[in-house]
Motif scaffolding. Structure first.
Motif, PDB file in Angstrom:
ATOM      1  N   ASN A 178      66.585  31.673  71.810  1.00 32.67           N
ATOM      2  CA  ASN A 178      66.657  32.661  72.884  1.00 32.67           C
ATOM      3  C   ASN A 178      66.185  32.092  74.219  1.00 32.67           C
ATOM      4  OD1 ASN A 178      67.270  35.198  73.993  1.00 32.67           O
ATOM      5  ND2 ASN A 178      65.183  35.968  73.667  1.00 32.67           N
ATOM      6  N   ILE A 179      66.696  30.923  74.541  1.00 26.56           N
ATOM      7  CA  ILE A 179      66.427  30.272  75.819  1.00 26.56           C
ATOM      8  C   ILE A 179      67.756  29.810  76.401  1.00 26.56           C
ATOM      9  CG2 ILE A 179      64.137  29.482  75.083  1.00 26.56           C
ATOM     10  CD1 ILE A 179      65.443  26.661  74.769  1.00 26.56           C
ATOM     11  N   THR A 180      67.710  29.302  77.633  1.00 21.04           N
ATOM     12  CA  THR A 180      68.877  28.638  78.208  1.00 21.04           C
ATOM     13  C   THR A 180      68.763  27.157  77.881  1.00 21.04           C
ATOM     14  OG1 THR A 180      69.157  30.250  79.988  1.00 21.04           O
ATOM     15  CG2 THR A 180      70.077  28.055  80.342  1.00 21.04           C
ATOM     16  N   LEU A 181      69.703  26.669  77.112  1.00 20.20           N
ATOM     17  CA  LEU A 181      69.674  25.277  76.654  1.00 20.20           C
ATOM     18  C   LEU A 181      70.944  24.567  77.080  1.00 20.20           C
ATOM     19  CD1 LEU A 181      68.364  23.032  74.828  1.00 20.20           C
ATOM     20  CD2 LEU A 181      69.774  23.961  72.962  1.00 20.20           C
ATOM     21  N   ARG A 182      70.776  23.381  77.644  1.00 18.47           N
ATOM     22  CA  ARG A 182      71.917  22.511  77.922  1.00 18.47           C
ATOM     23  C   ARG A 182      71.659  21.165  77.280  1.00 18.47           C
ATOM     24  NH1 ARG A 182      73.211  18.630  82.171  1.00 18.47           N
ATOM     25  NH2 ARG A 182      75.453  18.222  82.099  1.00 18.47           N
ATOM     26  N   VAL A 183      72.564  20.764  76.417  1.00 14.94           N
ATOM     27  CA  VAL A 183      72.496  19.428  75.832  1.00 14.94           C
ATOM     28  C   VAL A 183      73.370  18.523  76.682  1.00 14.94           C
ATOM     29  CG1 VAL A 183      72.871  18.014  73.790  1.00 14.94           C
ATOM     30  CG2 VAL A 183      72.146  20.406  73.544  1.00 14.94           C
ATOM     31  N   ALA A 184      72.780  17.495  77.240  1.00 11.17           N
ATOM     32  CA  ALA A 184      73.513  16.609  78.145  1.00 11.17           C
ATOM     33  C   ALA A 184      74.632  15.877  77.407  1.00 11.17           C
ATOM     34  CB  ALA A 184      72.553  15.610  78.781  1.00 11.17           C
ATOM     35  N   MET A 201      55.095  38.870  89.192  1.00 14.32           N
ATOM     36  CA  MET A 201      56.064  37.844  89.555  1.00 14.32           C
ATOM     37  C   MET A 201      56.778  37.357  88.310  1.00 14.32           C
ATOM     38  SD  MET A 201      53.589  34.569  90.318  1.00 14.32           S
ATOM     39  CE  MET A 201      52.531  33.903  89.020  1.00 14.32           C
ATOM     40  N   ASN A 202      57.955  36.823  88.506  1.00 15.05           N
ATOM     41  CA  ASN A 202      58.785  36.309  87.433  1.00 15.05           C
ATOM     42  C   ASN A 202      58.727  34.786  87.469  1.00 15.05           C
ATOM     43  OD1 ASN A 202      61.237  35.280  86.099  1.00 15.05           O
ATOM     44  ND2 ASN A 202      61.822  37.438  85.932  1.00 15.05           N
ATOM     45  N   VAL A 203      58.197  34.173  86.400  1.00 15.93           N
ATOM     46  CA  VAL A 203      58.029  32.719  86.343  1.00 15.93           C
ATOM     47  C   VAL A 203      58.902  32.154  85.235  1.00 15.93           C
ATOM     48  CG1 VAL A 203      56.430  30.798  86.082  1.00 15.93           C
ATOM     49  CG2 VAL A 203      55.651  32.924  87.148  1.00 15.93           C
ATOM     50  N   ALA A 204      59.701  31.162  85.567  1.00 18.06           N
ATOM     51  CA  ALA A 204      60.559  30.489  84.589  1.00 18.06           C
ATOM     52  C   ALA A 204      60.081  29.056  84.384  1.00 18.06           C
ATOM     53  CB  ALA A 204      62.009  30.488  85.066  1.00 18.06           C
ATOM     54  N   LEU A 205      60.231  28.570  83.176  1.00 15.68           N
ATOM     55  CA  LEU A 205      59.944  27.176  82.860  1.00 15.68           C
ATOM     56  C   LEU A 205      61.240  26.376  82.928  1.00 15.68           C
ATOM     57  CD1 LEU A 205      58.109  24.873  81.757  1.00 15.68           C
ATOM     58  CD2 LEU A 205      58.732  25.656  79.463  1.00 15.68           C
ATOM     59  N   ALA A 206      61.207  25.274  83.666  1.00 19.88           N
ATOM     60  CA  ALA A 206      62.319  24.322  83.702  1.00 19.88           C
ATOM     61  C   ALA A 206      61.808  23.027  83.088  1.00 19.88           C
ATOM     62  CB  ALA A 206      62.792  24.094  85.136  1.00 19.88           C
ATOM     63  N   ALA A 207      62.389  22.627  81.971  1.00 20.85           N
ATOM     64  CA  ALA A 207      61.849  21.487  81.240  1.00 20.85           C
ATOM     65  C   ALA A 207      62.943  20.528  80.806  1.00 20.85           C
ATOM     66  CB  ALA A 207      61.081  21.963  80.001  1.00 20.85           C
ATOM     67  N   THR A 208      62.568  19.262  80.722  1.00 24.71           N
ATOM     68  CA  THR A 208      63.392  18.261  80.063  1.00 24.71           C
ATOM     69  C   THR A 208      62.791  18.009  78.688  1.00 24.71           C
ATOM     70  OG1 THR A 208      62.077  16.458  80.989  1.00 24.71           O
ATOM     71  CG2 THR A 208      64.024  17.151  82.228  1.00 24.71           C
ATOM     72  N   HIS A 209      63.619  17.525  77.760  1.00 24.26           N
ATOM     73  CA  HIS A 209      63.083  17.208  76.434  1.00 24.26           C
ATOM     74  C   HIS A 209      63.861  16.061  75.823  1.00 24.26           C
ATOM     75  CE1 HIS A 209      60.634  17.715  72.997  1.00 24.26           C
ATOM     76  NE2 HIS A 209      61.535  18.264  72.200  1.00 24.26           N
ATOM     77  N   HIS A 210      63.109  15.102  75.285  1.00 24.33           N
ATOM     78  CA  HIS A 210      63.690  13.921  74.645  1.00 24.33           C
ATOM     79  C   HIS A 210      62.873  13.638  73.393  1.00 24.33           C
ATOM     80  CE1 HIS A 210      65.621  10.084  74.064  1.00 24.33           C
ATOM     81  NE2 HIS A 210      64.492   9.408  74.229  1.00 24.33           N
ATOM     82  N   ALA A 267      67.624  25.912  85.576  1.00 31.76           N
ATOM     83  CA  ALA A 267      66.815  27.132  85.633  1.00 31.76           C
ATOM     84  C   ALA A 267      67.155  27.968  86.867  1.00 31.76           C
ATOM     85  CB  ALA A 267      65.334  26.765  85.640  1.00 31.76           C
ATOM     86  N   LEU A 268      67.371  27.309  87.978  1.00 27.86           N
ATOM     87  CA  LEU A 268      67.702  28.017  89.211  1.00 27.86           C
ATOM     88  C   LEU A 268      68.992  28.805  89.061  1.00 27.86           C
ATOM     89  CD1 LEU A 268      66.598  28.151  92.222  1.00 27.86           C
ATOM     90  CD2 LEU A 268      68.265  26.358  92.732  1.00 27.86           C
ATOM     91  N   GLN A 269      69.986  28.201  88.448  1.00 27.53           N
ATOM     92  CA  GLN A 269      71.279  28.852  88.266  1.00 27.53           C
ATOM     93  C   GLN A 269      71.215  29.950  87.207  1.00 27.53           C
ATOM     94  OE1 GLN A 269      74.396  26.226  86.899  1.00 27.53           O
ATOM     95  NE2 GLN A 269      76.018  27.637  87.516  1.00 27.53           N
ATOM     96  N   ASN A 296      61.355  33.349  81.390  1.00 27.69           N
ATOM     97  CA  ASN A 296      62.553  32.653  80.914  1.00 27.69           C
ATOM     98  C   ASN A 296      62.245  31.174  80.771  1.00 27.69           C
ATOM     99  OD1 ASN A 296      64.875  34.729  81.012  1.00 27.69           O
ATOM    100  ND2 ASN A 296      63.934  34.962  83.035  1.00 27.69           N
ATOM    101  N   ILE A 297      63.018  30.509  79.936  1.00 22.23           N
ATOM    102  CA  ILE A 297      62.844  29.075  79.710  1.00 22.23           C
ATOM    103  C   ILE A 297      64.215  28.408  79.735  1.00 22.23           C
ATOM    104  CG2 ILE A 297      62.143  27.291  78.053  1.00 22.23           C
ATOM    105  CD1 ILE A 297      60.017  29.233  77.017  1.00 22.23           C
ATOM    106  N   ALA A 298      64.314  27.320  80.490  1.00 23.85           N
ATOM    107  CA  ALA A 298      65.532  26.506  80.509  1.00 23.85           C
ATOM    108  C   ALA A 298      65.158  25.084  80.132  1.00 23.85           C
ATOM    109  CB  ALA A 298      66.181  26.535  81.889  1.00 23.85           C
ATOM    110  N   ILE A 299      65.907  24.499  79.208  1.00 18.05           N
ATOM    111  CA  ILE A 299      65.628  23.138  78.750  1.00 18.05           C
ATOM    112  C   ILE A 299      66.889  22.293  78.859  1.00 18.05           C
ATOM    113  CG2 ILE A 299      64.981  21.697  76.769  1.00 18.05           C
ATOM    114  CD1 ILE A 299      63.210  23.959  75.800  1.00 18.05           C
TER     115      ILE A 299
END
Length: 262
Positions: A54-60, A1-10, A82-84, A33-36
């Motif tokens: 090498n992750i998906t990063l979005r800075v708000a 299975m393919n497992v991705a991490l969806a995380a917030t960080h402050h 992460a879903l997108q 995969n990891i999305a933060i």
């Protein structure tokens, strides 16, 4: 299975920078995969390091509000990111980054077993063993135990729901990203009401790794005080911390009552 991490960080003071750099390579071995979703006030060195990780990063955006009244918005945003980003992900672990960094450093085998168990249900609530819960300050244990009690009255589930970690199938992640409207910390419970109402399968797993992770930020203060116990005693002696935790608990219970009334 393919497992991705969806995380917030402050991390505005960069207190978690060293731990992040140290633990992140192993984290990348555990997830496909990891999305933060990162707060704009996080330290510049944190933003720069994650940008090349090498992750998906979005800075708000700079005007994105933070605080417990907005945590649901942040957590929903991390799941949506992460879903997108990961169309091939079958399963997601939502967890605030500070908690999952602690988990992989101190309880790596348990984290792996937890990920392997995600297919058991659409939603897996990841809570704390009695020992792990008791590792937190009394102000947190008392108020979060109250929320757990109210959640049990509303849903029939005697779970620890305030550790902010969830295993999600793709179906569950889509439900949360598109349906949840709770912008507050109450989303820790109202996500679960949505899943229950939608007929998704749900499970619970108590963990050791979701023990009190905040001390990782304050190793210098712990050393100066002489022990983790002394740091926690100082925290509990400050009545402002009790007021904050009471306010958090009230926010969650108000959100539960509003969702139940709908």
């Amino acid at each position: 299975m393919n497992v991705a991490l969806a995380a917030t960080h402050h991390d505005p003071d960069g207190r978690l920078y060293s731990q992040m750099v140290r633990a992140f390579p192993r984290l990348q071995q555990y997830f496909d995969n990891i999305a933060i979703l990162l707060t704009p006030t996080s330290a510049a060195q944190t933003q720069s390091w994650l940008a090349q990780a090498n992750i998906t990063l979005r800075v708000a955006p700079p005007d994105e509000p933070v605080g417990h009244l907005h945590l649901g918005r942040w957590r929903r945003g991390a799941v949506a990111l992460a879903l997108q980003a990961f169309a091939d992900a079958d399963w997601f672990l939502f967890c605030d980054l500070d908690r999952v960094l602690h988990w992989i450093e101190y309880w790596p085998d348990e984290l792996m077993a937890t990920l392997e168990g995600l297919p058991a249900a659409d939603v897996t609530v990841l809570g704390r063993t009695p020992r792990a819960l008791a590792s937190h300050p009394r102000a947190q244990v008392a108020t979060e135990s109250l929320v757990n009690e109210v959640f049990g009255l509303v849903t029939g589930y005697s779970w620890d729901v305030m550790a902010a970690a969830r295993g999600l199938s793709r179906r569950a992640a889509h439900l949360i990203a598109t349906t949840s409207r709770d912008d507050s910390i109450g989303a820790d419970c109202t996500w679960l009401l949505l899943a229950q109402q939608a007929g998704l399968t749900m499970a619970y797993r108590a963990t050791e790794g979701l023990e009190f992770e905040t001390l990782d930020r304050f190793s210098d203060e712990v050393a100066a005080l002489g022990s983790a116990e002394a740091w926690i005693e100082r925290f509990d002696a400050d009545l402002r911390n009790w007021l904050m935790r009471v306010d958090l608990a009230r926010t969650v219970i108000v959100a539960l009552a509003a969702s139940k009334a709908q």
